[in-house]
Design a protein around this motif. Structure first.
Motif, PDB file in Angstrom:
ATOM      1  N   GLN A 157       6.772   5.329  -1.033  1.00 45.68           N
ATOM      2  CA  GLN A 157       7.188   4.094  -0.375  1.00 45.68           C
ATOM      3  C   GLN A 157       8.666   4.060  -0.052  1.00 45.68           C
TER       4      GLN A 157
ATOM      5  N   ARG B 228       2.138   9.853   7.294  1.00 48.20           N
ATOM      6  CA  ARG B 228       1.657   8.916   6.274  1.00 48.20           C
ATOM      7  C   ARG B 228       0.646   7.950   6.858  1.00 48.20           C
TER       8      ARG B 228
ATOM      9  N   LYS C  24      -1.348   0.849   3.447  1.00 44.43           N
ATOM     10  CA  LYS C  24      -1.281   1.989   2.553  1.00 44.43           C
ATOM     11  C   LYS C  24      -0.461   1.652   1.307  1.00 44.43           C
ATOM     12  N   ARG C  25       0.642   0.942   1.538  1.00 45.68           N
ATOM     13  CA  ARG C  25       1.478   0.556   0.398  1.00 45.68           C
ATOM     14  C   ARG C  25       0.694  -0.324  -0.563  1.00 45.68           C
TER      15      ARG C  25
ATOM     16  N   GLU D  46      -1.758   1.671  -2.487  1.00 46.59           N
ATOM     17  CA  GLU D  46      -1.090   2.436  -3.541  1.00 46.59           C
ATOM     18  C   GLU D  46      -0.803   1.560  -4.756  1.00 46.59           C
TER      19      GLU D  46
ATOM     20  N   ILE E  85      -4.001   0.921  -6.615  1.00 47.60           N
ATOM     21  CA  ILE E  85      -4.463   2.072  -7.395  1.00 47.60           C
ATOM     22  C   ILE E  85      -3.596   2.233  -8.647  1.00 47.60           C
TER      23      ILE E  85
ATOM     24  N   ASP F  42      -6.125   0.690   9.601  1.00 45.65           N
ATOM     25  CA  ASP F  42      -6.489   2.094   9.432  1.00 45.65           C
ATOM     26  C   ASP F  42      -7.521   2.234   8.320  1.00 45.65           C
TER      27      ASP F  42
ATOM     28  N   PRO G 116     -10.107   4.370   7.924  1.00 40.77           N
ATOM     29  CA  PRO G 116     -10.382   5.707   7.374  1.00 40.77           C
ATOM     30  C   PRO G 116      -9.424   6.073   6.252  1.00 40.77           C
ATOM     31  N   THR G 117      -8.157   5.753   6.421  1.00 40.61           N
ATOM     32  CA  THR G 117      -7.193   6.085   5.376  1.00 40.61           C
ATOM     33  C   THR G 117      -7.506   5.324   4.097  1.00 40.61           C
TER      34      THR G 117
ATOM     35  N   GLN H 137     -10.478   6.871   2.413  1.00 44.21           N
ATOM     36  CA  GLN H 137     -10.120   8.163   1.843  1.00 44.21           C
ATOM     37  C   GLN H 137      -9.310   7.993   0.559  1.00 44.21           C
ATOM     38  N   MET H 138      -8.338   7.073   0.603  1.00 35.40           N
ATOM     39  CA  MET H 138      -7.494   6.853  -0.579  1.00 35.40           C
ATOM     40  C   MET H 138      -8.322   6.376  -1.759  1.00 35.40           C
TER      41      MET H 138
END
Lengths: 344, 399, 354, 499
Positions: A69, A252, B85-86, B89, B92, B106, B108-109, B112-113
């Motif tokens: 990040q 990313r 995505k952040r 993350e 997770i 997004d 798919p990402t 996948q993640m």
């Protein structure tokens, strides 16, 4: 910057000074402000570890997340320090990151080549940056306002780029992106670029001249410094940073929309200041500010997420805490340089 | 103001201490909650402010959290793929056991993640495209998607326009909402509206009369152009979309749309929120695709909104049930051990009575998908077929 | 004297009148009317009101080299508080207006105090304040919109042309009075260009700065009030500098205001600058330009006007050398701070300093 | 009457950080006297008077004014109480009108019903200006539109209209033309009837002419007070610098000398109407002086030679290179010392090292592929620091914390270190005390002997006469006359052609 280099090699100083006194120890009054950003990072890291351990956070994943990040912000902000050191203010960094990333994505889609994508990102970013620089240099415009204008233009360009695909997004094959969206790639790009920046800023004429301009532009001019050349060099390096940041951004998040990278512009700014960079540039510019600040922000964000995400107002409260911490760090960092008059 | 080293250090220390304390507080909190540890479910939201989104959040954080041993953690409003995505993350890292996603920049990402991290993942609104489904259907941790497909979105726009055409209205304005930001569902709904009008023989948009061509043109332009609308019967009096609320031009355009005196403003989303204040007392009706909320109900009573297609608040119940079942070790899988891909449509109200009936049938205290309905899937007693039938039973679509 | 008056009038009016003429011509070339709807007058007055107040709020601090990112956040937070109180007490518009403006003043005072007490760069300070206010707005509302779409009492304010005209008039008179006629204003103007000298003669700079922030907060609260009343809801969920957009609309009017201020009064300049920009906005709508075209046009206008401002001397010299050779041209770029144009210097220096 | 004391300062101390500006100073001002304060820069004159005039507060010690304890909180409070000060740097605010400047921080007295009565303020301002004999200024004019000297007069009026018992004049005359000085001297003279004057100046001649008594300060300590009868230039100088100045203050020789090689050749230099067709040739080892009244165009000529202003006609060639901008000038081994040292020649927030190294960064990187190391920089900076005896804790000290003289040494050091062959010095000794002045002059002589060419622009005629091989007097943008160095050169002759 000097504060940091001096701190890290206390033993070497005594011997390198030409006249014994040249490298005296600094008084605590000077030292604390100089180290405030670093202290901030340490305090935040301790808090992060404590909170993380107590809440049972997956620490190894969390640390990776921190790097993921912050790396783009750190790279872009470090490059941008070259602009800010001169006392110029670029607010369009986020927008140019987006445009560069989009062009990079389109280039990859056209060629399926990683190198082509990298080159496209860098060229676009550098070109964009140089447009701002030459507008400012040739027409004597204040950089801040030039980049405000660039912000809207780049936003419009991003929309136009998306339209070329006839769809909502510019999309790069995600399995390809995933292949390179790895820590080694990120870290090597970051380390290489940061090393370049530290070298240029500390050991070449460019860094000195920039601090001189930031400190007093009239003096710089009357000392034979070319404002135009310096500005163009500075913007080119900042552009390189944006290009690399954009490159990592594509890897990313291979799906880009017009609102991608929206908060990068301001986060870059906050990261720099958080790391102890004076917004007016000049002699107190520190090239490590972006690294310190970017990491601090990421650590703080992680901690706040862990603590507050379950309450409905959590995101707001976490931003309030961020704001207070930001002000506190800046306050301590500037405490040595206060005059009777209010700063401007 | 003088700052000594001690003050500076004290300040730093105080901040550090306060962090430590908050940390302890946070820690003991989570340890004390209930007998057994609740399941930590994380919710990814791209929209945190619309009435629809708030209704959803209410349903999960009050009703579901009361009745099931789960704890919901919401992301902040994520605006793009990177923010998604952040947030993923963070989820997770913070040991979420499942992720329910309302964000689509997004997918798919995200899938996948989640798969890489071994966390169950479900799409709460919308569906995957066929290609995407093929790619991910075998993923172990991909629970599936329940919601309106783009086909349903198109249909929603089409049905709304058709309804007003049948009411005899001829002057239309369109609010395309997120069209310039290429928000798929808004583009499909808008294309659906134009396609419905284009069924009249003299009518076309940019020369196109069928849905696919109209969609293509909007995608191409990134907007809707009033001048491209040709018709002997209907009139497209104005078009508006989101760009900036602070902008004089945006205000002027909004006012121009109202001043063009359409019979109806067909909105691809949040129509009442944007036009509500402006159309009051003008006699213009809004057709909206939004949510069943008190405010929209009030608007319908006052005649400002004449047609509302909306998801009801607890429509996200089934996807929760499926996700919860998966976390509890009883995943519901479709034929061939594949992820779920079930469609949900909209409830449509064209009168306050209808609206009230829907609203009454689905309250936070007593939702349409309540504890009893959902619980039967939680322990693996019911198979895929029952679940499919259960979701399909949702057929409130106006007749 | 007559010639001087002519020059002043020309300098004051050339931009708004010029813009009006050009835009009208553009519109009629395209067969549309600049004021093509019944609501045009309302739109115009409302646009002028919000833009003028925002420009003033930006300019009063920018004049003193204090750039403020938190304008949008102040507008949002004050209207969130005002609307929430009004809705919960059922107090109607009067309560909303009073609470909003009161909150705005309070927020301004807080901004000012943070700046004055911490003694950090105002721009950096405003970054922190922006995050703070955005965070508080979010925390109050849980990120949701504060909505009162069907409350005619609250939404009718921004639908009244008369109310908007009053806002403009009262705003203009108040700001003019406070900054040009009161003791505070005299101190304020001295501090702009003579910080050290003014402080040395006993001017209370800190108090002056806090009060200036308070005025800025008050102005932005009125902007927030108008926008809230006009939309029927407030978007309170913007985080991470989502609120700074409003500032960008004020840039060009601020510069235009500074330019006009050299011929008459900068406050009048902000009014005329706001008028110009609102006319441009109306023309965009009338010509149905896409948002892409709009943002590019706006950017070009901004850059173009700044090019003119920054190169005025060069342009002037070139112009004089074309028209008549003899002319006492001011010295070239070598004399950086002669302050021969005191009204211009602070405005540009503020942004330059950034 | 004359022996009665109006102001007594006892054992006053004041520190700025580690610098002790005043160390237990005692000072007495009598009624009806003009009392000179003299001392090198940093000797504490301004600190002492600024405390008395309310600009700052002492750390220790007492002040009695008219028999009562005196500790004003601000300049305005001091002024109301009877002590007014005219400061060294410009004390006017450019962005507001003359009238507003006169009543700076005091607009409150014109407030009627919460509003400031501007007309009354302008009227009052007009009266105040007329009272000190300047009626050519419209009180409504923005102060920024006035020239420096007129602004000084405004400041003077601002103080005098309060009819203060004590007036402090802090090095004001350097900024004033002959006419301005005369106004000031007249007012100082008249003040004797009403009270007293503390008169600070670097100019010993001036102080001897104007004052009744004078006190010498050095390093924050009071050294000695001289009665009028004891006035003796050498004794005073010795008291000021703590040792006897050796004989030649300026150059010892009286003949013009130069090497044959021409280093700078300027032809038909024209800058607007400020500089009109000036020709100039400067040889190696030659000091060329340029003098005149402040607005004769000499400063602009200095800038033009360095490429700092665009020429409208003509050209400047140095070492065979045409100078079109500052970069070319520096490449051609030119150096420029601006008359506005703090704003144009230094980066005040940067260190001594940063400043001195700034002109020689290319040299520093030469032979190392552009690499500049701290070690090389330290070595580079150490030379000029030693040669010029710059007083600082180390080369990392921030320049803004240095005294005026040391600052100027840093500027000189910058150009010496990079080996400049042609130096343009614009008022190089302005605001610099005698000790540093002498060091500068010695340095110039040394540079001359090394074959460097120096163009010295100065408003001080004695310094030009004392130092230059040739002296050009400018008037209205052109060279009015050229003088050669020689024993027969008189100041009278030169001043004649200036006016």
């Amino acid at each position: 910057m000097h504060d940091l280099t001096q701190r890290t090699r206390p033993g070497a100083n005594g011997t390198s000074g030409p006249n014994g006194t040249a490298a005296r120890r600094r008084s605590p009054r000077e030292l604390v402000p100089a180290l405030a950003p670093l202290l901030g990072l340490v305090v935040l890291t301790v808090a992060f570890v404590v909170v993380g351990t107590v809440s049972g956070v997956n620490m190894s994943y969390s640390v990776q997340t921190l790097i993921n990040q912050s790396v783009v912000i750190v790279i872009i902000a470090t490059g941008a320090i070259f602009i800010f050191a001169m006392g110029s203010f670029d607010i369009s960094l986020g927008a140019s990151t987006l445009v560069a990333a989009m062009v990079g994505g389109l280039a990859y889609n056209a060629t399926e080549s990683l190198v082509a994508m990298l080159v496209a990102c860098i060229l676009t970013a550098v070109a964009t940056s140089l447009v701002s620089a030459s507008l400012a240099a040739v027409f004597n415009l204040p950089v801040f306002v030039t980049t405000v204008a660039m912000l809207s233009v780049l936003g419009a360009v991003a929309v136009a780029l998306v339209q070329t695909t006839g769809g909502a997004q510019i999309k790069v094959d995600s399995s390809f992106a995933r292949q390179y969206d790895t820590l080694p790639v990120k870290l090597s790009v970051a380390v290489a670029f940061l090393a370049l920046c530290v070298f240029l800023f500390t050991y070449t004429r460019l860094g000195r001249v920039e601090k001189l301009i930031g400190g007093n532009p009239v003096t710089a001019r009357l000392t034979g410094v070319s404002m135009k050349k310096t500005a163009i060099a500075a913007f080119a390096i900042a552009g390189l940073g944006v290009g690399l940041g954009a490159f990592l951004t594509v890897l990313r998040t291979p799906t880009m929309t017009t609102s991608s990278a929206a908060d990068i512009g301001m986060n870059v700014l906050v990261a720099m200041v958080f790391g102890g960079m004076p917004i007016s540039g000049g002699p107190r510019t520190r090239i490590y500010a972006a690294l310190l600040g970017g990491l601090s922000m990421a650590v703080l964000n992680q901690t706040m997420t862990t603590l507050l995400a379950t309450s409905s107002a959590g995101n707001g409260i976490s931003q309030v805490v961020r704001a207070l911490f930001f002000l506190a760090v800046v306050w301590v960092a500037t405490s040595g340089h206060r005059s009777k008059l209010l700063p401007r | 103001m003088k700052i000594s080293r001690s003050t500076a250090l004290a300040a730093t220390a105080a901040l550090g201490l306060s962090f430590g304390l908050t940390a302890c507080g946070g820690g003991s909190d989570s340890a004390a909650g209930g007998g057994s540890d609740p399941v930590k479910m994380c919710v990814l939201v791209a929209d945190a402010t619309s009435s629809e989104a708030l209704g959803f959040k209410d349903y999960y954080t009050t009703y579901i959290q009361e009745n099931f041993p789960v704890e919901f953690v919401y992301s902040e409003e994520v605006g793009d793929a990177d923010a998604e995505k952040r947030a993923m993350e963070s989820f997770i890292a913070n040991n979420c056991e499942a992720i329910i996603s309302f964000a689509s920049a997004d997918r798919p990402t995200q899938i996948q993640m989640a798969e890489d991290a071994g966390i169950y993942y479900a799409v709460a609104t919308g569906t995957l495209s066929d290609d995407q489904y093929e790619e991910f259907k075998d993923y172990q941790y991909y629970v599936g998607a329940i919601g309106p497909s783009l086909g349903v979105e198109y249909q929603a726009g089409y049905d709304m326009a058709k309804y007003f055409v049948e009411q005899g209205d001829t002057r239309f304005a369109i609010y395309g909402a997120g069209v310039p930001y290429y928000i798929d569902m808004h583009i499909y709904r808008t294309a659906g509206m134009l396609a419905a009008l284009a069924e009249e023989p003299s009518t076309s948009y940019g020369g196109a009369t069928d849905f696919g061509a109209i969609l293509g043109k909007i995608m191409q332009d990134g907007t809707v152009k009033v001048a491209d609308f040709q018709s002997d019967v209907y009139e497209l009096t104005g078009y508006h979309e989101v760009w900036s609320f602070d902008d004089a031009a945006w205000q002027a355009n909004l006012a121009a749309v109202v001043a063009s005196k359409p019979d109806v403003i067909l909105a691809a989303g949040t129509g009442f929120a944007v036009f509500g204040a402006a159309v009051a007392d003008t006699g213009i009706t809004i057709g909206d695709i939004d949510a069943y909320t008190d405010e929209n109900g009030q608007a319908m009573k006052e005649g400002l909104v004449g047609y509302l297609a909306g998801k009801f608040t607890s429509s996200i119940g089934p996807i929760f049930a499926a996700t919860y079942a998966a976390v509890e070790g009883h995943p519901i899988r479709a034929e061939g051990d594949t992820a779920l891909a079930l469609e949900q449509g909209y409830w449509v109200a064209t009168s306050p009575e209808q609206f009230d009936a829907f609203l009454a049938g689905d309250t936070i205290e007593n939702p349409f998908y309540g504890k009893a309905e959902l619980e039967q899937f939680a322990n693996g007693d019911q198979g895929y077929d029952t679940f499919e039938a259960f979701v399909a039973a949702y057929t409130y679509v106006a007749d | 004297m007559g010639a001087g008056l002519m020059r002043r009038a020309t300098g004051t009016l050339i931009i708004p009148v010029g813009a009006f003429v050009v835009l009208t011509a553009l519109c009629s070339l395209n067969g549309v009317s600049l004021f093509h709807t019944d609501d045009s007058l309302l739109l115009l007055t409302r646009g002028v009101a919000t833009t003028m107040l925002t420009s003033m709020a930006l300019a009063i601090n920018l004049n003193s080299g204090r750039f403020d990112f938190s304008l949008g956040a102040m507008a949002t937070l004050s209207s969130v508080v005002g609307a929430t109180v009004a809705i919960q007490t059922g107090g109607g518009f009067a309560v909303m207006a009073l609470v909003t403006i009161g909150t705005g003043i309070l927020l301004g005072v807080v901004s000012g105090l943070v700046y004055v007490l911490l003694g950090i760069s105002p721009m950096v300070c405003s970054l922190g304040i922006t995050l703070l206010y955005e965070g508080i707005s979010f925390a109050i509302t849980g990120g949701a919109n504060v909505s009162f779409l069907l409350d005619r009492g609250l939404t009718s304010f921004a639908k009244s042309t008369l109310a908007m005209v009053l806002v403009v008039a009262v705003g203009l008179v108040l700001v003019y009075t406070v900054f040009d006629r009161t003791r505070f204003g005299f101190d304020y103007r001295a501090l702009i260009t003579g910080q050290a000298a003014a402080v040395a003669s006993g001017t209370k700079e800190k108090r002056n700065a806090v009060l200036t922030y308070a005025v800025s907060g008050a102005l932005m609260s009125v902007v927030g009030l108008i926008i809230a009343s006009q939309m029927g809801y407030i978007e309170a969920g913007k985080l991470n500098f989502g609120s700074i957009g409003i500032m960008f609309t004020a840039f060009l009017p601020v510069f235009i205001g500074g330019y006009i201020g050299r011929f008459s009064n900068d406050k009048l300049g902000f009014l005329l600058g706001a008028l110009t920009m609102t006319l441009v906005g109306l023309a965009f709508a009338a010509l149905s330009l896409s948002s892409t075209v709009q943002s590019i046009t706006n950017a070009l206008l901004l850059v173009g006007f700044l090019m003119f401002l920054s190169n005025e001397e060069r342009i002037g010299r070139a112009w004089r050398s074309v028209t008549h050779r003899r002319g006492a041209s001011p010295s070239g770029p070598a004399a950086p701070t002669t302050a021969a144009t005191p009204n211009k210097a602070p405005v540009t220096s503020g942004v330059n300093a950034s | 009457m004359t022996s009665e004391s109006v102001l007594t300062v006892t054992d006053m101390s004041k520190s700025f950080g580690v610098v002790r500006a005043l160390k237990g100073v005692d000072f007495e001002l009598r009624d009806g006297e003009v009392h000179g304060l003299i001392g090198e820069n940093g000797s504490g004159k301004s600190t002492l008077t600024s405390i008395v005039a309310g600009q700052q507060r002492a750390d220790a010690g007492t002040v009695h004014f008219l028999g009562r304890p005196w500790s004003p909180a601000s300049v305005n409070e001091a002024l109301d109480g009877g002590i007014g000060m005219i400061v060294q740097e410009s004390g006017t605010v450019p962005g507001i009108s003359v009238a507003e400047n006169l009543f700076l921080g005091d607009a409150g007295r014109f407030v009627r019903l919460g509003l400031v009565d501007r007309a009354a303020m302008n009227r009052e301002a007009g009266r105040a200006l007329a009272a000190i004999g300047i009626d050519a200024i419209d009180p409504r004019t923005p102060a920024g539109a006035l020239d420096f000297q007129t602004r000084k007069l405004v400041e003077l009026a601002r103080v005098m209209m309060h009819a203060p018992k004590v007036v402090v004049v802090d090095e004001t005359t350097t900024a004033l033309s002959q006419h301005g000085r005369e106004t000031l001297y007249r007012l100082v003279d008249e003040q004797r009837a009403r009270g007293s004057v503390i008169f600070i100046s670097h100019d010993l001649e001036e102080i001897l002419a104007v004052c009744d008594r004078l006190t010498v300060l050095r390093d924050g300590e009071m050294i000695r007070t001289f009665e009028k009868s004891e006035f003796d230039e050498d004794a005073i100088r010795a008291a000021m610098i703590g040792r006897n100045l050796d004989g030649h203050y300026y150059r010892a020789d009286t003949t013009a000398t130069a090497f044959p090689q021409v280093l700078l050749r300027a032809t038909d230099v024209t800058v607007g109407d400020k500089v009109r067709g000036v020709d100039l040739v400067v040889r190696a080892g030659e000091i060329v002086g340029i003098g005149g009244l402040s607005h004769c165009g000499m400063h602009e000529l200095g800038q033009a030679l360095f490429g700092a202003v665009r020429l409208d006609a003509g050209n400047v060639v140095v070492n065979g290179k045409r100078i079109v901008n500052e970069q070319r000038a520096v490449r051609a081994a030119m150096g420029y010392v601006s008359k506005d040292r703090d704003t144009e020649s230094l980066s005040l927030t940067a260190s001594i090292s940063d400043n001195i190294a700034s002109a020689g960064l290319r040299l520093l990187g030469r032979g190392r592929g552009g690499l500049i190391t701290r070690r090389a920089e330290e070595r580079y900076v150490a030379g000029p620091m030693r040669q010029l005896a710059i007083k600082a804790t180390n080369d990392r000290q921030v320049v803004g914390t240095l005294s005026g003289g040391n600052k100027q040494k840093v500027v000189f050091g910058k150009w010496i270190a990079c080996g400049s062959e042609v130096l343009i010095l614009d008022c190089p000794t302005r605001g610099v005390d005698i000790g540093v002045k002498q060091a500068m002059y010695r340095l110039m002589v040394q540079l001359k002997s090394e074959g460097k060419a120096i163009v010295m622009v100065s408003e001080e005629m004695t310094e030009l006469m004392g130092m230059c091989d040739r002296l050009l007097i400018m008037k209205d943008g052109t060279v009015a006359r050229e003088f050669q160095r020689g024993p027969e050169l008189t100041e009278m002759e030169i001043i004649q052609c200036m006016i």
